[in-house]
Design a protein around this motif. Structure first.
Motif, PDB file in Angstrom:
ATOM      1  N   THR A   1      59.796  51.509  95.373  1.00 26.93           N
ATOM      2  CA  THR A   1      58.847  52.631  95.388  1.00 26.93           C
ATOM      3  C   THR A   1      58.781  53.309  94.031  1.00 26.93           C
ATOM      4  OG1 THR A   1      59.288  53.033  97.742  1.00 26.93           O
ATOM      5  CG2 THR A   1      58.286  54.822  96.485  1.00 26.93           C
ATOM      6  N   ARG A   2      59.932  53.510  93.425  1.00 27.00           N
ATOM      7  CA  ARG A   2      59.964  54.139  92.107  1.00 27.00           C
ATOM      8  C   ARG A   2      59.291  53.267  91.050  1.00 27.00           C
ATOM      9  NH1 ARG A   2      66.262  56.300  92.336  1.00 27.00           N
ATOM     10  NH2 ARG A   2      65.810  58.283  93.411  1.00 27.00           N
ATOM     11  N   GLU A   3      59.503  51.962  91.180  1.00 29.56           N
ATOM     12  CA  GLU A   3      58.888  51.049  90.215  1.00 29.56           C
ATOM     13  C   GLU A   3      57.368  51.060  90.365  1.00 29.56           C
ATOM     14  OE1 GLU A   3      58.677  48.284  87.116  1.00 29.56           O
ATOM     15  OE2 GLU A   3      60.273  49.628  87.810  1.00 29.56           O
ATOM     16  N   GLN A   4      56.903  51.090  91.604  1.00 29.78           N
ATOM     17  CA  GLN A   4      55.466  51.156  91.831  1.00 29.78           C
ATOM     18  C   GLN A   4      54.883  52.446  91.266  1.00 29.78           C
ATOM     19  OE1 GLN A   4      55.114  50.728  96.074  1.00 29.78           O
ATOM     20  NE2 GLN A   4      55.180  48.475  96.007  1.00 29.78           N
ATOM     21  N   LYS A   5      55.576  53.545  91.497  1.00 26.35           N
ATOM     22  CA  LYS A   5      55.126  54.830  90.971  1.00 26.35           C
ATOM     23  C   LYS A   5      55.128  54.827  89.445  1.00 26.35           C
ATOM     24  CE  LYS A   5      56.404  57.767  94.882  1.00 26.35           C
ATOM     25  NZ  LYS A   5      57.218  58.916  95.336  1.00 26.35           N
ATOM     26  N   ARG A   6      56.126  54.167  88.873  1.00 25.96           N
ATOM     27  CA  ARG A   6      56.216  54.099  87.417  1.00 25.96           C
ATOM     28  C   ARG A   6      55.026  53.320  86.848  1.00 25.96           C
ATOM     29  NH1 ARG A   6      57.628  50.644  83.669  1.00 25.96           N
ATOM     30  NH2 ARG A   6      58.231  49.054  85.211  1.00 25.96           N
ATOM     31  N   LYS A   7      54.700  52.198  87.498  1.00 22.43           N
ATOM     32  CA  LYS A   7      53.562  51.390  87.041  1.00 22.43           C
ATOM     33  C   LYS A   7      52.247  52.151  87.215  1.00 22.43           C
ATOM     34  CE  LYS A   7      55.659  46.871  87.869  1.00 22.43           C
ATOM     35  NZ  LYS A   7      55.581  45.595  88.635  1.00 22.43           N
ATOM     36  N   GLU A   8      52.130  52.847  88.340  1.00 24.36           N
ATOM     37  CA  GLU A   8      50.918  53.632  88.572  1.00 24.36           C
ATOM     38  C   GLU A   8      50.784  54.737  87.528  1.00 24.36           C
ATOM     39  OE1 GLU A   8      51.244  55.066  92.517  1.00 24.36           O
ATOM     40  OE2 GLU A   8      50.841  53.105  93.466  1.00 24.36           O
TER      41      GLU A   8
ATOM     42  N   GLU B   1      52.095  54.726  84.484  1.00 21.73           N
ATOM     43  CA  GLU B   1      51.805  54.118  83.187  1.00 21.73           C
ATOM     44  C   GLU B   1      50.334  53.700  83.100  1.00 21.73           C
ATOM     45  OE1 GLU B   1      54.559  50.947  82.840  1.00 21.73           O
ATOM     46  OE2 GLU B   1      56.227  52.238  82.167  1.00 21.73           O
ATOM     47  N   ALA B   2      49.821  53.165  84.223  1.00 26.98           N
ATOM     48  CA  ALA B   2      48.402  52.753  84.251  1.00 26.98           C
ATOM     49  C   ALA B   2      47.501  53.972  84.095  1.00 26.98           C
ATOM     50  CB  ALA B   2      48.089  52.026  85.551  1.00 26.98           C
ATOM     51  N   LYS B   3      47.851  55.048  84.760  1.00 29.44           N
ATOM     52  CA  LYS B   3      47.069  56.269  84.663  1.00 29.44           C
ATOM     53  C   LYS B   3      47.109  56.823  83.240  1.00 29.44           C
ATOM     54  CE  LYS B   3      46.538  60.812  86.777  1.00 29.44           C
ATOM     55  NZ  LYS B   3      47.045  61.773  87.804  1.00 29.44           N
ATOM     56  N   GLU B   4      48.300  56.775  82.627  1.00 31.16           N
ATOM     57  CA  GLU B   4      48.440  57.258  81.260  1.00 31.16           C
ATOM     58  C   GLU B   4      47.622  56.397  80.295  1.00 31.16           C
ATOM     59  OE1 GLU B   4      52.604  57.200  80.572  1.00 31.16           O
ATOM     60  OE2 GLU B   4      52.991  59.091  81.648  1.00 31.16           O
TER      61      GLU B   4
ATOM     62  N   LYS C   1      44.637  57.628  77.887  1.00 37.58           N
ATOM     63  CA  LYS C   1      44.635  57.368  76.447  1.00 37.58           C
ATOM     64  C   LYS C   1      43.309  56.734  76.004  1.00 37.58           C
ATOM     65  CE  LYS C   1      49.624  56.881  75.732  1.00 37.58           C
ATOM     66  NZ  LYS C   1      50.721  55.941  75.322  1.00 37.58           N
ATOM     67  N   GLU C   2      42.821  55.810  76.842  1.00 40.81           N
ATOM     68  CA  GLU C   2      41.541  55.164  76.519  1.00 40.81           C
ATOM     69  C   GLU C   2      40.407  56.189  76.492  1.00 40.81           C
ATOM     70  OE1 GLU C   2      40.844  51.997  79.220  1.00 40.81           O
ATOM     71  OE2 GLU C   2      42.475  50.734  78.443  1.00 40.81           O
ATOM     72  N   LYS C   3      40.417  57.107  77.452  1.00 38.90           N
ATOM     73  CA  LYS C   3      39.393  58.144  77.493  1.00 38.90           C
ATOM     74  C   LYS C   3      39.451  59.023  76.251  1.00 38.90           C
ATOM     75  CE  LYS C   3      38.995  58.532  82.527  1.00 38.90           C
ATOM     76  NZ  LYS C   3      39.159  59.423  83.704  1.00 38.90           N
ATOM     77  N   VAL C   4      40.685  59.370  75.878  1.00 35.84           N
ATOM     78  CA  VAL C   4      40.854  60.207  74.682  1.00 35.84           C
ATOM     79  C   VAL C   4      40.367  59.462  73.453  1.00 35.84           C
ATOM     80  CG1 VAL C   4      42.554  61.294  73.162  1.00 35.84           C
ATOM     81  CG2 VAL C   4      42.766  61.533  75.645  1.00 35.84           C
ATOM     82  N   ALA C   5      40.676  58.169  73.379  1.00 34.95           N
ATOM     83  CA  ALA C   5      40.245  57.358  72.234  1.00 34.95           C
ATOM     84  C   ALA C   5      38.732  57.263  72.166  1.00 34.95           C
ATOM     85  CB  ALA C   5      40.867  55.968  72.322  1.00 34.95           C
ATOM     86  N   GLU C   6      38.095  57.112  73.329  1.00 34.49           N
ATOM     87  CA  GLU C   6      36.638  57.048  73.378  1.00 34.49           C
ATOM     88  C   GLU C   6      36.015  58.353  72.893  1.00 34.49           C
ATOM     89  OE1 GLU C   6      34.397  54.737  73.996  1.00 34.49           O
ATOM     90  OE2 GLU C   6      35.982  53.219  74.182  1.00 34.49           O
ATOM     91  N   LYS C   7      36.572  59.467  73.325  1.00 36.09           N
ATOM     92  CA  LYS C   7      36.068  60.769  72.906  1.00 36.09           C
ATOM     93  C   LYS C   7      36.203  60.958  71.400  1.00 36.09           C
ATOM     94  CE  LYS C   7      36.861  63.262  77.219  1.00 36.09           C
ATOM     95  NZ  LYS C   7      37.576  64.385  77.867  1.00 36.09           N
TER      96      LYS C   7
END
Length: 390
Positions: free
Chosen positions: A361-368, A370-373, A377-383
């Motif tokens: 569960t913790r690993e899944q949350k960690r991946k989620e 990281e994916a969200k982060e 980051k991509e959104k910030v880069a686009e802006k």
């Protein structure tokens, strides 16, 4: 101290440490276990502890606290068997520890003034305080991790009457003591509790001898007595630390890494470790509850209590699943033992499976996360690119 020497009818002050005394009750020594005077036969003296005194002394944790010295230790050899009895050179002090005031020529029960002869009654008063001091220094410097209450319990084990009477017999003091009407006192000990009256006398005699050692060695007297008692107490202290399950870093008998049994080794962080393994999921909880009423201990553990705590798991598909039970001198210790049983006893597989699910569960949350982060980051880069074009 709430006690009185045999034949003393003066009021005694109260003290938190009480010693057993019963001059009229006890168990009469059987003929095969006593000599013709009713005193224990040498052939039936208590046997030595499993560990030698030398080994037990070396197994105590290293001192972590420095106290102002009372006096420098004098050269003193610690034997592998019973530590040698320190000499008392003063002829008066050499015999006084074994003589009760009832045997002196000036003794009279109706007198209010004290007899002039030095007797064990007077020396015992001093020796009692000195033994308390020596035991306190030993525990304070070698077991600093224990609470004040735990150190008080261990000190009581060291200085209580039964322990001192045991040592008195090992050194043959029972054959040297002089108390008027001792034979009558021994004959009157009929109950199953044993010869408490005579044990009381022997405990007092031992305390008196400690005082005689201190007084007869001048400035080094306390150091001589302290070195002797530390060696004498070491096997009992090591044995008690294991039996009472005190968490004692540096105690080799308990914490030898080779072949250590976690179910027999106290872990003060047991509850914290179990919590780390299983808590974290939604609706998961551990409940520590009393499963049996606490009891007051007897014998050499008189004055101590035993508590019973069980740990239950709710979560991972379980509802109040019993994981383990523990016993201890307080609820915290019993809870740690319950947690230890949960992690290494019959429920070990359940705990490990819960730990794996929690890790997944913790690993899944960690991946989620990281994916969200990464998306952020991509959104910030686009802006930032849009802002640069503008």
């Amino acid at each position: 101290m709430n006690k009185r020497s045999y034949g003393d009818d003066r009021p005694q002050p109260q003290h938190k440490r009480q010693k057993h005394e019963d001059h009229g009750h006890g168990h009469k020594a059987s003929p095969q276990h006593s000599n013709r005077y009713g005193r224990p036969d040498d052939r039936h003296r208590p046997t030595n502890h499993t560990s030698s005194y030398e080994e037990a002394l070396s197994q105590l944790p290293q001192s972590t606290t420095t106290l102002p010295p009372v006096a420098a230790y004098t050269p003193f050899t610690v034997s592998k068997s019973l530590p040698p009895l320190p000499d008392v050179d003063d002829p008066v002090l050499a015999t006084a520890p074994f003589r009760h005031k009832s045997t002196t020529t000036s003794y009279n029960r109706s007198r209010t003034d004290r007899a002039s002869e030095v007797t064990y009654e007077k020396l015992e008063f001093l020796g009692d305080a000195q033994l308390e001091h020596i035991a306190s220094r030993l525990l304070y410097t070698h077991f600093p991790h224990l609470t004040a209450g735990q150190m008080s319990q261990l000190r009581e084990l060291l200085v209580k009457n039964e322990t001192l009477a045991e040592y008195a017999r090992l050194y043959g003091f029972d054959n040297r003591v002089q108390v008027q009407e001792l034979e009558r006192m021994l004959e009157n000990t009929k109950d199953k509790a044993g010869n408490k009256g005579f044990n009381k006398v022997l405990g007092d005699v031992f305390e008196a001898y400690v005082a005689a050692v201190v007084l007869s060695h001048g400035d080094e007297g306390f150091a001589v007595a302290e070195k002797w008692m530390q060696a004498l107490w070491a096997p009992k202290l090591v044995e008690a630390a294991g039996r009472e399950r005190y968490f004692t870093p540096g105690l080799k008998l308990v914490h030898d890494e080779a072949g250590v049994d976690p179910l027999k080794t106290y872990n003060a962080a047991g509850k914290a470790e179990l919590q780390k393994k299983v808590l974290g999921g939604v609706g998961v909880k551990l409940d520590y509850e009393v499963y049996k009423k606490g009891v007051e201990l007897r014998g050499d553990q008189l004055g101590q209590n035993k508590h019973f705590i069980a740990v239950y798991l709710t979560g991972y598909g379980y509802v109040r699943k019993l994981l383990g039970k523990g016993e201890g001198k307080n609820k915290v210790e019993a809870g740690n033992w319950a947690a230890q049983e949960a992690m290494y006893g019959e429920s070990k597989g359940i705990v490990e499976e819960c730990a794996r699910q929690l890790e997944t569960t913790r690993e899944q949350k960690r991946k989620e996360r990281e994916a969200k982060e990464a998306v952020e980051k991509e959104k910030v880069a686009e802006k930032e690119k849009v802002a640069e074009k503008d």
